[in-house]
Scaffold this active site. Structure first.
Site, mmCIF file in Angstrom:
data_model
loop_
_atom_site.group_PDB
_atom_site.id
_atom_site.type_symbol
_atom_site.label_atom_id
_atom_site.label_comp_id
_atom_site.label_asym_id
_atom_site.label_seq_id
_atom_site.Cartn_x
_atom_site.Cartn_y
_atom_site.Cartn_z
ATOM 1 C CD GLU A 62 -23.680 -1.499 33.490
ATOM 2 O OE1 GLU A 62 -23.847 -2.584 32.917
ATOM 3 O OE2 GLU A 62 -22.667 -0.802 33.344
ATOM 4 C CB VAL A 90 -23.019 18.241 33.464
ATOM 5 C CG1 VAL A 90 -23.225 17.576 32.112
ATOM 6 C CG2 VAL A 90 -24.116 17.829 34.425
ATOM 7 C CG HIS A 106 -37.298 0.891 22.950
ATOM 8 N ND1 HIS A 106 -38.408 0.909 22.145
ATOM 9 C CD2 HIS A 106 -36.718 -0.317 22.791
ATOM 10 C CE1 HIS A 106 -38.489 -0.254 21.500
ATOM 11 N NE2 HIS A 106 -37.477 -1.010 21.881
#
Length: 141
Positions: A62, A90, A106
């Site tokens: 973040e 993972v 985006h």
């Protein structure tokens, strides 16, 4: 024109006296569509089993994704708020360094969507995160 050194200096200044400084997050590279930082993995960011805490990985993700959004806005007029983050952890990590690279997916007027890959020194994927930031008009104090 993009100025990498200026971007990194702004990120360093924003980190002073914040969680980023506490976690020793250091911004190390930037481009027109990405920002990269590193964080040491040591007992300060471990969970009780001696592994990198997922929350520390999310804080790294973040931090990098939000700082990356700041690069794309006029910070005199707008500010960034993280509104959603997801993470898939993972691979475990006990020590060393992790690197987080935020890449834009985006870039809208009011929403930025980032993919943040956290890898280790050998480019092994540790966590894959997605961050949505809202771009808001700056409030007058």
């Amino acid at each position: 024109m993009f100025d990498k050194e200026k971007v990194l200096a702004v990120c360093k200044k924003m980190s002073q006296n914040t969680l980023m400084q506490t976690l020793e997050i250091e911004y190390i590279d930037a481009g027109e569509d990405f920002l990269k930082a590193k964080m040491p993995v040591n007992p300060r960011v471990h969970q009780p089993m001696g592994l990198l805490h997922g929350g520390a990985s999310v804080a790294l993700a973040e931090s990098v994704g939000s700082a990356a959004s700041v690069i794309f806005i006029d910070s005199e007029k707008f500010e960034v708020r993280g509104i959603e983050i997801s993470a898939n952890h993972v691979k475990a990590k006990r020590d060393g360094i992790v690197y987080a690279t935020a890449k834009i997916i985006h870039k809208g007027k009011s929403i930025h969507l980032w993919e943040i890959r956290i890898v280790d020194e050998n480019d092994n994927l540790i966590s894959l995160c997605k961050l949505t930031n809202m771009i808001l008009p700056k409030r007058k104090l």
